[in-house]
Write a protein that holds these residues in place. Structure first.
Motif, PDB file in Angstrom:
ATOM      1  N   SER A  43       0.861  -1.186   0.000  1.00 25.74           N
ATOM      2  CA  SER A  43       0.000   0.000   0.000  1.00 25.74           C
ATOM      3  C   SER A  43       0.896   1.234   0.000  1.00 25.74           C
ATOM      4  O   SER A  43       1.794   1.351   0.846  1.00 25.74           O
ATOM      5  CB  SER A  43      -0.892   0.002   1.243  1.00 25.74           C
ATOM      6  OG  SER A  43      -1.347   1.312   1.513  1.00 25.74           O
ATOM      7  N   GLN A  67      -1.193  -2.481  -6.217  1.00 26.70           N
ATOM      8  CA  GLN A  67      -1.076  -2.662  -4.770  1.00 26.70           C
ATOM      9  C   GLN A  67      -1.641  -4.036  -4.398  1.00 26.70           C
ATOM     10  O   GLN A  67      -2.674  -4.449  -4.933  1.00 26.70           O
ATOM     11  CB  GLN A  67      -1.876  -1.615  -4.008  1.00 26.70           C
ATOM     12  CG  GLN A  67      -1.361  -0.191  -4.157  1.00 26.70           C
ATOM     13  CD  GLN A  67      -2.151   0.776  -3.304  1.00 26.70           C
ATOM     14  OE1 GLN A  67      -1.580   1.510  -2.521  1.00 26.70           O
ATOM     15  NE2 GLN A  67      -3.470   0.801  -3.450  1.00 26.70           N
ATOM     16  N   GLY A  70      -4.200  -2.731  -0.992  1.00 24.82           N
ATOM     17  CA  GLY A  70      -4.790  -1.389  -1.039  1.00 24.82           C
ATOM     18  C   GLY A  70      -5.976  -1.331  -0.086  1.00 24.82           C
ATOM     19  O   GLY A  70      -6.744  -2.280  -0.001  1.00 24.82           O
ATOM     20  N   ARG A  71      -6.108  -0.231   0.625  1.00 28.07           N
ATOM     21  CA  ARG A  71      -7.214  -0.166   1.584  1.00 28.07           C
ATOM     22  C   ARG A  71      -8.017   1.126   1.438  1.00 28.07           C
ATOM     23  O   ARG A  71      -7.532   2.143   0.945  1.00 28.07           O
ATOM     24  CB  ARG A  71      -6.714  -0.313   3.015  1.00 28.07           C
ATOM     25  CG  ARG A  71      -5.768   0.762   3.445  1.00 28.07           C
ATOM     26  CD  ARG A  71      -5.508   0.745   4.943  1.00 28.07           C
ATOM     27  NE  ARG A  71      -4.671   1.876   5.283  1.00 28.07           N
ATOM     28  CZ  ARG A  71      -3.359   1.877   5.199  1.00 28.07           C
ATOM     29  NH1 ARG A  71      -2.716   0.789   4.799  1.00 28.07           N
ATOM     30  NH2 ARG A  71      -2.677   2.954   5.511  1.00 28.07           N
ATOM     31  N   ARG A  80     -11.866  -1.175   4.635  1.00 29.27           N
ATOM     32  CA  ARG A  80     -12.398  -1.787   3.414  1.00 29.27           C
ATOM     33  C   ARG A  80     -11.228  -1.994   2.450  1.00 29.27           C
ATOM     34  O   ARG A  80     -10.196  -1.339   2.574  1.00 29.27           O
ATOM     35  CB  ARG A  80     -13.410  -0.848   2.774  1.00 29.27           C
ATOM     36  CG  ARG A  80     -14.633  -0.622   3.608  1.00 29.27           C
ATOM     37  CD  ARG A  80     -15.714  -0.058   2.694  1.00 29.27           C
ATOM     38  NE  ARG A  80     -16.864   0.345   3.454  1.00 29.27           N
ATOM     39  CZ  ARG A  80     -17.116   1.616   3.783  1.00 29.27           C
ATOM     40  NH1 ARG A  80     -16.313   2.579   3.399  1.00 29.27           N
ATOM     41  NH2 ARG A  80     -18.178   1.902   4.470  1.00 29.27           N
ATOM     42  N   TYR A  90      -2.205   4.499  -8.113  1.00 26.78           N
ATOM     43  CA  TYR A  90      -2.274   4.459  -6.658  1.00 26.78           C
ATOM     44  C   TYR A  90      -1.201   5.395  -6.126  1.00 26.78           C
ATOM     45  O   TYR A  90      -0.016   5.191  -6.415  1.00 26.78           O
ATOM     46  CB  TYR A  90      -2.089   3.011  -6.158  1.00 26.78           C
ATOM     47  CG  TYR A  90      -2.927   2.062  -6.990  1.00 26.78           C
ATOM     48  CD1 TYR A  90      -4.312   2.047  -6.838  1.00 26.78           C
ATOM     49  CD2 TYR A  90      -2.359   1.262  -7.987  1.00 26.78           C
ATOM     50  CE1 TYR A  90      -5.109   1.252  -7.653  1.00 26.78           C
ATOM     51  CE2 TYR A  90      -3.147   0.462  -8.804  1.00 26.78           C
ATOM     52  CZ  TYR A  90      -4.521   0.464  -8.626  1.00 26.78           C
ATOM     53  OH  TYR A  90      -5.311  -0.317  -9.431  1.00 26.78           O
ATOM     54  N   ALA A  91      -1.609   6.417  -5.403  1.00 25.68           N
ATOM     55  CA  ALA A  91      -0.635   7.402  -4.956  1.00 25.68           C
ATOM     56  C   ALA A  91      -0.964   7.877  -3.551  1.00 25.68           C
ATOM     57  O   ALA A  91      -2.137   7.958  -3.170  1.00 25.68           O
ATOM     58  CB  ALA A  91      -0.631   8.593  -5.919  1.00 25.68           C
ATOM     59  N   SER A  92       0.074   8.181  -2.781  1.00 29.65           N
ATOM     60  CA  SER A  92      -0.118   8.746  -1.443  1.00 29.65           C
ATOM     61  C   SER A  92       0.797   9.946  -1.271  1.00 29.65           C
ATOM     62  O   SER A  92       1.966   9.906  -1.678  1.00 29.65           O
ATOM     63  CB  SER A  92       0.192   7.704  -0.364  1.00 29.65           C
ATOM     64  OG  SER A  92      -0.706   6.623  -0.477  1.00 29.65           O
ATOM     65  N   LYS A 141     -18.188   4.202  -9.352  1.00 26.63           N
ATOM     66  CA  LYS A 141     -17.014   4.801  -8.695  1.00 26.63           C
ATOM     67  C   LYS A 141     -15.767   4.654  -9.572  1.00 26.63           C
ATOM     68  O   LYS A 141     -15.443   3.563 -10.028  1.00 26.63           O
ATOM     69  CB  LYS A 141     -16.807   4.098  -7.351  1.00 26.63           C
ATOM     70  CG  LYS A 141     -15.759   4.709  -6.463  1.00 26.63           C
ATOM     71  CD  LYS A 141     -16.008   4.304  -5.021  1.00 26.63           C
ATOM     72  CE  LYS A 141     -14.849   4.605  -4.110  1.00 26.63           C
ATOM     73  NZ  LYS A 141     -15.139   4.313  -2.709  1.00 26.63           N
ATOM     74  N   GLY A 144     -11.322   6.701  -5.339  1.00 24.84           N
ATOM     75  CA  GLY A 144     -11.561   6.805  -3.911  1.00 24.84           C
ATOM     76  C   GLY A 144     -10.386   7.524  -3.260  1.00 24.84           C
ATOM     77  O   GLY A 144      -9.245   7.425  -3.730  1.00 24.84           O
ATOM     78  N   VAL A 145     -10.667   8.256  -2.201  1.00 26.23           N
ATOM     79  CA  VAL A 145      -9.638   9.036  -1.511  1.00 26.23           C
ATOM     80  C   VAL A 145      -9.675   8.675  -0.032  1.00 26.23           C
ATOM     81  O   VAL A 145     -10.747   8.522   0.554  1.00 26.23           O
ATOM     82  CB  VAL A 145      -9.896  10.557  -1.674  1.00 26.23           C
ATOM     83  CG1 VAL A 145      -8.859  11.364  -0.920  1.00 26.23           C
ATOM     84  CG2 VAL A 145      -9.902  10.948  -3.142  1.00 26.23           C
ATOM     85  N   GLY A 162      -4.296   9.371   0.402  1.00 28.74           N
ATOM     86  CA  GLY A 162      -4.139   8.285  -0.575  1.00 28.74           C
ATOM     87  C   GLY A 162      -5.207   8.407  -1.656  1.00 28.74           C
ATOM     88  O   GLY A 162      -6.378   8.657  -1.360  1.00 28.74           O
ATOM     89  N   ILE A 163      -4.777   8.226  -2.898  1.00 32.89           N
ATOM     90  CA  ILE A 163      -5.703   8.381  -4.034  1.00 32.89           C
ATOM     91  C   ILE A 163      -5.635   7.124  -4.890  1.00 32.89           C
ATOM     92  O   ILE A 163      -4.548   6.702  -5.296  1.00 32.89           O
ATOM     93  CB  ILE A 163      -5.253   9.555  -4.959  1.00 32.89           C
ATOM     94  CG1 ILE A 163      -4.910  10.790  -4.147  1.00 32.89           C
ATOM     95  CG2 ILE A 163      -6.299   9.860  -6.029  1.00 32.89           C
ATOM     96  CD1 ILE A 163      -4.054  11.796  -4.928  1.00 32.89           C
ATOM     97  N   ASN A 166      -9.075   4.487 -11.115  1.00 27.35           N
ATOM     98  CA  ASN A 166      -9.108   3.462 -12.153  1.00 27.35           C
ATOM     99  C   ASN A 166      -8.829   4.142 -13.487  1.00 27.35           C
ATOM    100  O   ASN A 166      -9.722   4.721 -14.091  1.00 27.35           O
ATOM    101  CB  ASN A 166     -10.485   2.787 -12.195  1.00 27.35           C
ATOM    102  CG  ASN A 166     -10.801   2.057 -10.907  1.00 27.35           C
ATOM    103  OD1 ASN A 166      -9.908   1.540 -10.236  1.00 27.35           O
ATOM    104  ND2 ASN A 166     -12.068   2.024 -10.547  1.00 27.35           N
ATOM    105  N   GLN A 179     -15.740  -5.638  -8.469  1.00 25.47           N
ATOM    106  CA  GLN A 179     -16.037  -4.197  -8.448  1.00 25.47           C
ATOM    107  C   GLN A 179     -16.768  -3.783  -9.715  1.00 25.47           C
ATOM    108  O   GLN A 179     -16.459  -2.752 -10.327  1.00 25.47           O
ATOM    109  CB  GLN A 179     -14.724  -3.381  -8.314  1.00 25.47           C
ATOM    110  CG  GLN A 179     -13.930  -3.677  -7.077  1.00 25.47           C
ATOM    111  CD  GLN A 179     -14.726  -3.463  -5.799  1.00 25.47           C
ATOM    112  OE1 GLN A 179     -15.654  -2.659  -5.748  1.00 25.47           O
ATOM    113  NE2 GLN A 179     -14.372  -4.203  -4.760  1.00 25.47           N
TER     114      GLN A 179
END
Ligand code: BT5
Length: 281
Positions: A43, A67, A70-71, A80, A90-92, A141, A144-145, A162-163, A166, A179
């Protein structure tokens, strides 16, 4: 000093060439002054948390192409899952804002505005926000952030935003990850996009809005946030930690809380929750 084992988890593969390419293209001053890229990691937010112990300057960005853990937000005691196959972004971002801890959740709203603006303005994708920070297209969706803060002596040490977007995730892949109610930029536009370009647009837009937020809190951004919200004025059902409420989503206050007018006309301020149904009235 952090244990290098935890700092760079064993299932992580670093990709310095990608980090260089992003840095070369990125036009920001603070966000992304340092970038670490991974082909695959558990993550990005875990790596960012680990780096928070040694990186004093805010704006470090961790990016991955995939990831394994990933959470999303906490649901009771458990986070979740955020399905994070290759093709997604996937970025933080490690931030050290001088704000009170109760303002920290606002950063996820700021980030949702940034991603939605990028989808609308750069890619012509008609996205909107489901309170508080899901980015949706036609009820599906796409992003998600997750904002996670750490405090010491009642002051905020850092916030990690965290971002997950898709970008080039296929519908088969979304089905495989259970999903199907999600969508991607690829599905919406019918063409693959450069993930490098998407992350640069997002970081540039986020930096602009982050500076406004630090200088003026949420007040200057509330107008944009309201205009992007999909549920204002609608009848919604909302699940909070301890109850399910129904009513009209009346407004958003300066803390990012949802103002809900219940059937008996009383008004509730909702700090966090999940909108599980909405219909026009
Ligand atoms: C979120 O949580 O939407 C926040 C997701 C943040 C992910 C980023 S990726 C970079 C950083 N590193 C991490 O480990 N996390 C952050 P929440 O509002 O709790 O929504 C989670 C729900 O979204 C799940 O229960 C699914 O219903 C749905 N979901 C999971 N993966 C999805 C996907 N790829 N596309 C669409 N919906 C998804």
């Amino acid at each position: 000093m952090n244990n290098p084992q935890t700092r760079f988890p064993s299932n992580s593969t670093e990709d310095p060439t990608w980090a260089q390419a992003i840095k070369h293209r990125l036009a920001t001053s603070v966000i992304g002054h340092k970038i670490l890229c991974y082909t695959r990691t558990s993550s990005t937010s875990d790596i960012a948390k680990d780096l928070a112990g040694t990186e004093n300057k805010e704006g470090v960005v961790i990016i991955a192409r995939e990831q394994t853990q990933g959470r999303g937000r906490l649901h009771g005691d458990h986070p979740r899952k955020w399905y994070s196959p290759p093709g997604g972004l996937y970025a933080s971002i490690l931030l050290r804002p001088t704000i009170s801890p109760n303002q920290a959740p606002c950063l996820s709203l700021v980030c949702a505005i940034a991603v939605t603006n990028v989808l609308l303005k750069q890619y012509n994708i008609s996205a909107g926000i489901k309170w508080p920070n899901d980015v949706l297209i036609n009820d599906k969706k796409i992003c998600g952030v997750l904002a996670e803060g750490s405090t010491r002596n009642e002051s905020l040490r850092y916030v990690i935003v965290g971002i997950g977007i898709n970008v080039n995730v296929t519908s088969q892949s979304l089905r495989k990850g259970a999903q199907s109610s999600g969508t991607s930029m690829l599905i919406e536009l019918g063409t693959e996009l450069s993930i490098t370009e998407v992350i640069c647009h997002v970081l540039e837009e986020f930096e602009k809005l982050y500076i406004e937020f630090i200088e003026h809190d949420l007040s200057k951004l509330l107008h944009s946030y309201r205009s992007l919200l999909l549920t204002l004025g609608q009848w919604i059902k909302i699940q909070t930690i301890d109850e399910t409420l129904e009513g009209i989503a009346q407004d958003i206050d300066s803390n990012g809380s949802l103002i809900l007018q219940l059937a008996d006309n009383s008004v509730r301020q909702i700090y966090s929750g999940e909108v599980i149904m909405s219909k026009r009235i």
